[in-house]
Design a protein around this motif. Structure first.
Motif, mmCIF file in Angstrom:
data_model
loop_
_atom_site.group_PDB
_atom_site.id
_atom_site.type_symbol
_atom_site.label_atom_id
_atom_site.label_comp_id
_atom_site.label_asym_id
_atom_site.label_seq_id
_atom_site.Cartn_x
_atom_site.Cartn_y
_atom_site.Cartn_z
ATOM 1 N N UNK A 131 0.817 -1.214 0.000
ATOM 2 C CA UNK A 131 0.000 0.000 0.000
ATOM 3 C C UNK A 131 0.850 1.262 0.000
ATOM 4 N N UNK A 132 1.949 1.247 0.731
ATOM 5 C CA UNK A 132 2.835 2.408 0.765
ATOM 6 C C UNK A 132 3.319 2.759 -0.635
ATOM 7 N N UNK A 133 3.832 1.779 -1.376
ATOM 8 C CA UNK A 133 4.360 2.058 -2.716
ATOM 9 C C UNK A 133 3.242 2.288 -3.733
ATOM 10 N N UNK A 134 2.079 1.671 -3.534
ATOM 11 C CA UNK A 134 0.941 1.961 -4.408
ATOM 12 C C UNK A 134 0.624 3.449 -4.346
ATOM 13 N N UNK A 135 0.523 3.984 -3.127
ATOM 14 C CA UNK A 135 0.226 5.406 -2.952
ATOM 15 C C UNK A 135 1.334 6.280 -3.525
ATOM 16 N N UNK A 136 2.578 5.867 -3.319
ATOM 17 C CA UNK A 136 3.707 6.656 -3.797
ATOM 18 C C UNK A 136 3.713 6.730 -5.323
ATOM 19 N N UNK A 137 3.568 5.590 -5.976
ATOM 20 C CA UNK A 137 3.570 5.544 -7.443
ATOM 21 C C UNK A 137 2.376 6.301 -8.010
ATOM 22 N N UNK A 138 1.207 6.081 -7.422
ATOM 23 C CA UNK A 138 -0.019 6.672 -7.959
ATOM 24 C C UNK A 138 -0.006 8.193 -7.842
ATOM 25 N N UNK A 139 0.381 8.703 -6.681
ATOM 26 C CA UNK A 139 0.366 10.153 -6.471
ATOM 27 C C UNK A 139 1.496 10.837 -7.245
ATOM 28 N N UNK A 140 2.663 10.217 -7.287
ATOM 29 C CA UNK A 140 3.785 10.793 -8.050
ATOM 30 C C UNK A 140 3.599 10.621 -9.555
ATOM 31 N N UNK A 141 2.692 9.724 -9.938
ATOM 32 C CA UNK A 141 2.475 9.403 -11.339
ATOM 33 C C UNK A 141 3.757 8.900 -11.994
ATOM 34 N N UNK A 142 4.538 8.175 -11.221
ATOM 35 C CA UNK A 142 5.825 7.691 -11.724
ATOM 36 C C UNK A 142 6.331 6.545 -10.861
ATOM 37 N N UNK A 143 7.075 5.648 -11.501
ATOM 38 C CA UNK A 143 7.795 4.591 -10.780
ATOM 39 C C UNK A 143 9.230 5.066 -10.609
ATOM 40 N N UNK A 144 9.652 5.135 -9.368
ATOM 41 C CA UNK A 144 10.943 5.761 -9.065
ATOM 42 C C UNK A 144 12.038 4.771 -8.686
ATOM 43 N N UNK A 145 11.654 3.551 -8.306
ATOM 44 C CA UNK A 145 12.631 2.533 -7.929
ATOM 45 C C UNK A 145 12.525 1.341 -8.860
#
Length: 412
Positions: A131-145
């Motif tokens: 859930x943490x990374x789902x929120x991070x990817x979705x809100x940033x609109x990007x995959x960072x790692x």
């Protein structure tokens, strides 16, 4: 067949890439992350761990944290810290540790390949960590790692990579931890075609490291499909950022164990119990690093022992035959009553990169004994995944770690 696509990366300027590149978000606790960001203001960790921008008692999973991550990313783009590639490319990413190099290809894997088991898993994931990374990817609109994937070496892909590596690199720097990072960009159409065709001939790709990030990327993709009923399958949210390594480039390190007590047993009684399943050899104060399968080191009260699994407990089963399984099923569980290593507070895990001295240190301080293991091989990882099985927790430790922030995959 596997689909691996080129993409238009968002990436740091060449002159500051060494300042931006950061170790993965999950290798730090909160205090360590804050210290890293204070030490290097351009570190991508400020985006991956945006709670570092809030008071120390602030909930790291609050929606404001993910919004802050998005704002920081956009700010760095606006300030020219990141540049956007003009055309879709593949990238080559080489990491060198202690004189040994491994080279991977940076591209985007398909979420459908994950769903259809072309991309194979060997670990369970936890919903709270997803859930943490789902929120991070979705809100940033990007995959960072990037996800760390492995495949069986393929000559066509190798040829392109080795040829392009003779050109001047896009990035070339040594991180503070001594790991050297170099990257190249693959732009020629015929090379892009060769690589895409090469992967199309590969039947299976394997998650080496990053099961939670992969599951999160897939769930964000599925969420966006649900929000866009007329999706064609071509949108960027259908793919996730990956670095793919041929199997013969990879090194898996040992993942060792330390245990807090002997489950009420005295030292001699404990050693006697061990001999029912393992042959025991006392080594004195000489540390033992296993150099073959089915052998283990035990450090207890200042003395090292070599344990060798007896033939009757060895197994040809892909999971039961793993060294981590032999230790768990025939020593940790029956003798020390450590039933579930995921939840039992009496056991901890030490990555092999920390060395045997760390095992001695732990056993002489907060723990009672330590076990050194022979590393799981990439072929064992493939065998478990191909059988549709799961490895026990903490079976593999990959080094060196891929840096975040060097290549970012935007979802739109």
């Amino acid at each position: 067949m596997a689909t691996i696509r080129p993409f238009k990366a968002l990436r740091p300027r060449r002159d500051i890439a060494h300042q931006v590149a950061a170790l993965p978000y999950d290798v730090y606790n909160r205090e360590e992350a804050l210290e890293e960001v204070r030490k290097e203001p351009l570190s991508f960790l400020q985006i991956d761990r945006a709670e570092t921008q809030f008071p120390e008692d602030f909930n790291p999973y609050d929606p404001q944290v993910y919004q802050k991550a998005s704002e920081l990313l956009q700010k760095m783009i606006t300030e020219g810290i990141f540049v956007r590639e003009e055309k879709a490319c593949y990238y080559i990413y080489e990491l060198t540790m202690d004189g040994r190099a491994q080279t991977g290809l940076v591209g985007c894997a398909a979420i459908d390949d994950y769903l259809n088991d072309v991309i194979k898993k060997h670990e369970k994931t936890r919903e709270d960590k997803e859930l943490d990374r789902i929120n991070h990817v979705d809100v940033c609109n990007a995959q960072t790692g990037p996800i760390f994937l492995a495949y069986r070496s393929q000559a066509v892909i190798n040829e392109v990579i080795e040829r392009v590596k003779k050109e001047p690199p896009l990035y070339d720097f040594t991180a503070p931890d001594g790991i050297k990072h170099r990257a190249w960009v693959i732009t020629e159409e015929h090379d892009l075609g060769k690589i895409e065709t090469g992967f199309a001939a590969i039947q299976s790709i394997y998650i080496a490291d990053g099961h939670h990030r992969t599951a999160s990327a897939v769930k964000v993709g599925l969420k966006r499909r649900a929000e866009n009923a007329d999706y064609t399958g071509e949108g960027e949210f259908n793919f996730f950022l990956s670095v793919l390594f041929p199997h013969d480039q990879l090194m898996i390190l040992d993942y060792n164990r330390v245990v807090k007590d002997l489950n009420g047993l005295g030292k001699e009684q404990f050693l006697t119990e061990i001999t029912k399943s393992f042959m025991l050899e006392e080594l004195g104060d000489t540390p033992y690093k296993p150099n073959a399968k089915a052998t283990f080191g035990l450090y207890l009260e200042g003395t090292w022992y070599k344990l060798t699994a007896r033939e009757e407990i060895r197994s040809a089963d892909p999971v039961e035959g793993l060294d981590v399984s032999l230790l768990q099923n025939h020593l940790l569980k029956p003798i020390l009553q450590i039933i579930d290593v995921r939840t039992d507070k009496r056991i901890d895990f030490v990555g092999g990169i920390r060395g045997l001295k760390e095992l001695e240190k732990r056993a002489n301080s907060d723990m009672k004994c330590a076990f050194s293991l022979y590393p799981t091989s990439i072929h064992e990882l493939f065998a478990v995944s191909d059988a549709g099985l799961l490895m026990p927790p903490k079976s593999t430790w990959f080094e060196p770690k891929l840096r975040s922030g060097l290549f970012i995959h935007e979802l739109e």
